[in-house]
Design a protein around this motif. Structure first.
Motif, PDB file in Angstrom:
ATOM      1  N   MET A 243       0.857  -1.187   0.000  1.00 47.49           N
ATOM      2  CA  MET A 243       0.000   0.000   0.000  1.00 47.49           C
ATOM      3  C   MET A 243       0.888   1.230   0.000  1.00 47.49           C
ATOM      4  N   LYS A 244       0.591   2.168  -0.900  1.00 43.87           N
ATOM      5  CA  LYS A 244       1.361   3.410  -0.953  1.00 43.87           C
ATOM      6  C   LYS A 244       0.487   4.580  -0.530  1.00 43.87           C
ATOM      7  N   PHE A 245       1.161   5.622  -0.090  1.00 45.36           N
ATOM      8  CA  PHE A 245       0.480   6.818   0.387  1.00 45.36           C
ATOM      9  C   PHE A 245       1.144   8.033  -0.246  1.00 45.36           C
ATOM     10  N   ILE A 246       0.360   8.750  -1.024  1.00 43.14           N
ATOM     11  CA  ILE A 246       0.853   9.927  -1.741  1.00 43.14           C
ATOM     12  C   ILE A 246       0.316  11.169  -1.051  1.00 43.14           C
ATOM     13  N   GLY A 247       1.189  12.100  -0.744  1.00 43.49           N
ATOM     14  CA  GLY A 247       0.791  13.394  -0.207  1.00 43.49           C
ATOM     15  C   GLY A 247       0.990  14.469  -1.258  1.00 43.49           C
ATOM     16  N   ILE A 248      -0.047  15.288  -1.459  1.00 40.60           N
ATOM     17  CA  ILE A 248       0.024  16.374  -2.436  1.00 40.60           C
ATOM     18  C   ILE A 248      -0.310  17.680  -1.733  1.00 40.60           C
ATOM     19  N   ASP A 249       0.692  18.537  -1.571  1.00 38.26           N
ATOM     20  CA  ASP A 249       0.448  19.900  -1.103  1.00 38.26           C
ATOM     21  C   ASP A 249       0.197  20.734  -2.347  1.00 38.26           C
ATOM     22  N   LEU A 250      -1.050  20.733  -2.793  1.00 36.56           N
ATOM     23  CA  LEU A 250      -1.383  21.273  -4.109  1.00 36.56           C
ATOM     24  C   LEU A 250      -1.295  22.794  -4.139  1.00 36.56           C
ATOM     25  N   GLY A 251      -0.595  23.315  -5.138  1.00 38.38           N
ATOM     26  CA  GLY A 251      -0.615  24.753  -5.360  1.00 38.38           C
ATOM     27  C   GLY A 251      -1.991  25.151  -5.863  1.00 38.38           C
ATOM     28  N   TRP A 252      -2.755  25.858  -5.049  1.00 34.16           N
ATOM     29  CA  TRP A 252      -4.171  26.083  -5.346  1.00 34.16           C
ATOM     30  C   TRP A 252      -4.373  26.903  -6.617  1.00 34.16           C
ATOM     31  N   SER A 253      -3.574  27.920  -6.827  1.00 35.91           N
ATOM     32  CA  SER A 253      -3.759  28.766  -8.007  1.00 35.91           C
ATOM     33  C   SER A 253      -2.487  28.864  -8.834  1.00 35.91           C
ATOM     34  N   SER A 254      -1.376  29.152  -8.193  1.00 38.59           N
ATOM     35  CA  SER A 254      -0.103  29.242  -8.902  1.00 38.59           C
ATOM     36  C   SER A 254       0.993  28.735  -7.986  1.00 38.59           C
ATOM     37  N   GLY A 255       2.150  28.509  -8.541  1.00 36.76           N
ATOM     38  CA  GLY A 255       3.265  28.012  -7.751  1.00 36.76           C
ATOM     39  C   GLY A 255       3.309  26.499  -7.732  1.00 36.76           C
TER      40      GLY A 255
ATOM     41  N   LEU B  43       0.369  14.714 -12.215  1.00 37.23           N
ATOM     42  CA  LEU B  43      -0.348  13.472 -12.513  1.00 37.23           C
ATOM     43  C   LEU B  43       0.594  12.416 -13.089  1.00 37.23           C
ATOM     44  N   THR B  44       1.545  12.842 -13.913  1.00 36.92           N
ATOM     45  CA  THR B  44       2.535  11.904 -14.450  1.00 36.92           C
ATOM     46  C   THR B  44       3.398  11.337 -13.333  1.00 36.92           C
ATOM     47  N   TRP B  45       3.759  12.184 -12.382  1.00 33.29           N
ATOM     48  CA  TRP B  45       4.541  11.746 -11.216  1.00 33.29           C
ATOM     49  C   TRP B  45       3.749  10.702 -10.431  1.00 33.29           C
ATOM     50  N   ILE B  46       2.461  10.953 -10.209  1.00 34.65           N
ATOM     51  CA  ILE B  46       1.616   9.988  -9.504  1.00 34.65           C
ATOM     52  C   ILE B  46       1.565   8.667 -10.270  1.00 34.65           C
ATOM     53  N   ASP B  47       1.397   8.739 -11.589  1.00 30.33           N
ATOM     54  CA  ASP B  47       1.348   7.530 -12.412  1.00 30.33           C
ATOM     55  C   ASP B  47       2.655   6.740 -12.321  1.00 30.33           C
ATOM     56  N   ARG B  48       3.753   7.454 -12.152  1.00 31.24           N
ATOM     57  CA  ARG B  48       5.042   6.767 -12.026  1.00 31.24           C
ATOM     58  C   ARG B  48       5.181   6.082 -10.669  1.00 31.24           C
ATOM     59  N   GLN B  49       4.608   6.675  -9.650  1.00 30.78           N
ATOM     60  CA  GLN B  49       4.703   6.099  -8.313  1.00 30.78           C
ATOM     61  C   GLN B  49       3.764   4.912  -8.119  1.00 30.78           C
ATOM     62  N   ILE B  50       2.598   4.955  -8.776  1.00 30.27           N
ATOM     63  CA  ILE B  50       1.548   3.968  -8.525  1.00 30.27           C
ATOM     64  C   ILE B  50       1.128   3.339  -9.854  1.00 30.27           C
TER      65      ILE B  50
ATOM     66  N   GLU C  82      -2.392  -0.732  -8.558  1.00 30.48           N
ATOM     67  CA  GLU C  82      -1.775  -0.765  -7.236  1.00 30.48           C
ATOM     68  C   GLU C  82      -2.631  -0.026  -6.206  1.00 30.48           C
ATOM     69  N   PRO C  83      -2.795  -0.581  -4.991  1.00 35.55           N
ATOM     70  CA  PRO C  83      -3.565   0.114  -3.957  1.00 35.55           C
ATOM     71  C   PRO C  83      -2.796   1.304  -3.401  1.00 35.55           C
ATOM     72  N   ALA C  84      -3.518   2.381  -3.146  1.00 43.90           N
ATOM     73  CA  ALA C  84      -2.872   3.595  -2.631  1.00 43.90           C
ATOM     74  C   ALA C  84      -3.940   4.567  -2.133  1.00 43.90           C
ATOM     75  N   ILE C  85      -3.513   5.466  -1.263  1.00 44.45           N
ATOM     76  CA  ILE C  85      -4.316   6.622  -0.867  1.00 44.45           C
ATOM     77  C   ILE C  85      -3.575   7.870  -1.308  1.00 44.45           C
ATOM     78  N   ILE C  86      -4.294   8.777  -1.944  1.00 47.83           N
ATOM     79  CA  ILE C  86      -3.736  10.085  -2.292  1.00 47.83           C
ATOM     80  C   ILE C  86      -4.403  11.127  -1.403  1.00 47.83           C
ATOM     81  N   ALA C  87      -3.616  11.758  -0.565  1.00 46.52           N
ATOM     82  CA  ALA C  87      -4.115  12.746   0.397  1.00 46.52           C
ATOM     83  C   ALA C  87      -3.733  14.135  -0.097  1.00 46.52           C
ATOM     84  N   VAL C  88      -4.743  14.955  -0.370  1.00 47.33           N
ATOM     85  CA  VAL C  88      -4.537  16.242  -1.041  1.00 47.33           C
ATOM     86  C   VAL C  88      -4.886  17.386  -0.090  1.00 47.33           C
ATOM     87  N   ASP C  89      -3.950  18.289   0.074  1.00 43.26           N
ATOM     88  CA  ASP C  89      -4.220  19.510   0.843  1.00 43.26           C
ATOM     89  C   ASP C  89      -4.777  20.550  -0.123  1.00 43.26           C
TER      90      ASP C  89
END
Length: 255
Positions: free
Chosen positions: A1-13, A42-49, A53-60
């Motif tokens: 099981m993998k766990f992906i954390g995404i501190d998403l840039g809401w508008s820019s950055g 999204l490409t990075w996520i596809d490379r990781q998982i 494959e089972p995983a949780i993606i946790a998005v801020d």
């Protein structure tokens, strides 16, 4: 099981990204990175998982926003439960400039099979996504009296606060369940070793840009850990503010 954390840039950055893997009853740090374009994320996520494959993606970030104006109930509840710690979140509605980006990101994850999981059976394998918010998570996980204020202020103040956050991460997360193993992180991946150097503090960033880069990756690491905590304990040791229809936020409750 993998766990992906995404501190998403809401508008820019750029967005902070982190991948943890559940291995030998511990969370192992696989990689941390920082990318700008949504397609690259999204490409990075596809490379990781892999596709199955089972995983949780946790998005801020608010990935479910049904309300045209005002605040979601989940946002209001962060102020009710965590306002005294300075950990209430920003309001999310469809009129905000970030709304299209964050909602579309959640839809892109759904298209990859990651279903929203405001309810979960603890330790059941699957492909899930959740919305998380690191500030109240640190209050509960680290037993704080107020948030660590590393996002605003003068550079010197933010440096001290960010290093404080880093110290909490390396001192406390390895002692909790699920346990985060950072001891060998520097030897496993060059990108991870940029800010996780065994169990030693990294070099303190001396510019605003370098500080922000470290901040994004530490936030992503926290997001990934929150996802793992949700999977490991379910509702037993986590709080869910809101619901699937109107938006929700998963927050660890600690011990």
């Amino acid at each position: 099981m993998k766990f992906i954390g995404i501190d998403l840039g809401w508008s820019s950055g750029p967005s902070g990204l982190c991948c943890l893997n559940w291995e030998n009853n511990q969370l192992q740090l696989i990689e941390c990175d920082r990318l700008l374009a949504t397609n690259d994320i999204l490409t990075w996520i596809d490379r990781q998982i892999s596709p199955t494959e089972p995983a949780i993606i946790a998005v801020d970030a608010p990935t479910i926003i049904p309300n045209p104006t005002g605040m979601r109930e989940a946002d209001k509840l962060t102020h009710k439960h965590f306002g005294r710690y300075h950990a209430g979140c920003y309001p999310a509605n469809l009129s905000r400039p970030f709304a299209q980006k964050t909602v579309e990101f959640g839809l892109s994850l759904e298209a990859r099979g990651f279903v929203h999981a405001p309810t979960i059976t603890a330790q059941e394998l699957g492909r899930y996504q959740i919305e998380v918010y690191p500030h109240p998570a640190t209050i509960n996980l680290f037993q704080l009296e107020r948030i660590i204020k590393y996002k605003k202020g003068k550079l010197a103040e933010r440096q001290l606060e960010l290093m404080k956050l880093y110290q909490y991460i390396i001192d406390i997360l390895p002692t909790l369940k699920p346990s985060l193993n950072l001891a060998n992180a520097a030897n496993k991946n060059q990108r991870s070793s940029a800010f996780i150097s065994g169990l030693k503090l990294p070099e303190i960033p001396t510019s605003t840009a370098a500080l922000k880069a470290l901040e994004d990756q530490l936030d992503a690491l926290l997001c990934a850990y929150i996802g793992a905590h949700w999977w490991y304990w379910g509702i037993e040791r986590n709080l869910v503010l809101g619901d699937r229809a109107n938006g929700y936020i998963v927050i660890p409750q600690g011990k």
